[in-house]
Design a protein around this motif. Sequence first.
Motif, PDB file in Angstrom:
ATOM      1  N   LYS A 119      19.906 116.914  61.699  1.00 20.60           N
ATOM      2  CA  LYS A 119      20.954 117.727  62.316  1.00 20.60           C
ATOM      3  C   LYS A 119      20.360 118.647  63.387  1.00 20.60           C
ATOM      4  CE  LYS A 119      24.776 120.792  61.317  1.00 20.60           C
ATOM      5  NZ  LYS A 119      25.509 121.576  60.330  1.00 20.60           N
ATOM      6  N   LEU A 165      19.835 117.498  67.035  1.00 15.52           N
ATOM      7  CA  LEU A 165      20.956 117.440  67.969  1.00 15.52           C
ATOM      8  C   LEU A 165      20.912 118.588  68.973  1.00 15.52           C
ATOM      9  CD1 LEU A 165      23.720 116.310  65.469  1.00 15.52           C
ATOM     10  CD2 LEU A 165      22.444 114.903  67.120  1.00 15.52           C
ATOM     11  N   ASP A 166      20.136 119.637  68.664  1.00 13.35           N
ATOM     12  CA  ASP A 166      19.864 120.741  69.589  1.00 13.35           C
ATOM     13  C   ASP A 166      18.347 120.747  69.792  1.00 13.35           C
ATOM     14  OD1 ASP A 166      19.447 123.123  70.982  1.00 13.35           O
ATOM     15  OD2 ASP A 166      19.855 124.387  69.237  1.00 13.35           O
ATOM     16  N   GLU A 217      16.335 121.794  72.150  1.00 17.24           N
ATOM     17  CA  GLU A 217      15.670 123.022  72.597  1.00 17.24           C
ATOM     18  C   GLU A 217      15.465 123.964  71.416  1.00 17.24           C
ATOM     19  OE1 GLU A 217      14.254 123.031  75.553  1.00 17.24           O
ATOM     20  OE2 GLU A 217      15.225 121.086  75.813  1.00 17.24           O
ATOM     21  N   GLY A 218      16.412 124.000  70.520  1.00 20.17           N
ATOM     22  CA  GLY A 218      16.261 124.799  69.300  1.00 20.17           C
ATOM     23  C   GLY A 218      15.269 124.169  68.344  1.00 20.17           C
TER      24      GLY A 218
END
Length: 175
Positions: free
Chosen positions: A99, A102-103, A105-106
């Motif tokens: 999960k 999906l981000d 950069e995070g």
Amino acid sequence: MARIPLVPLDLKEPKEIVDAVRKRRGGELSELDRLMLYSPAFTEGYNFFLGKVRNNLTTIPKLRELAMCTVAVVNKADYEYNAHLPLFVAAGGSPEQGKAMLDLEGAIKNTALFDATEIAVLRLTIEMTRDVKVSQETFELAQKAMGGYQELVDLIGTIATYNLVSRFLVAFELH
């Protein structure tokens, strides 16, 4: 559905190529195979090559699948992400990591979910996929994380290979 119709699931010809693909896949043709089989020569080369990338490189399965999922996220290749996320989890990744990818950069800043090696793989994959050019800092992190030249070459080769796959999927709009 894809932009062109898929060849039939029960395709028999060219027998040698169809049989080889079925063998690598464990008996069934994937939707991706059913697009590629319009070009037997491409499929034959792809099947041999992907078999080696998936089964004969030194890349740790968890890291291989992490790279594959990351390529898919960068390229918006949902089919590829959905196909490889369960393999990532089966190889030791977590659904939470999946999960978090999906981000991206995070994810590369999330040291609670990803260890230093995984972050190096994420960074290398993102830069190779998004920018093509890899920064010296990221390259050195990946080199250190992989531990040897063969491992580094195998990882970079895997990332490059799955960029080919995702670009094929995206061009044909196979979701």
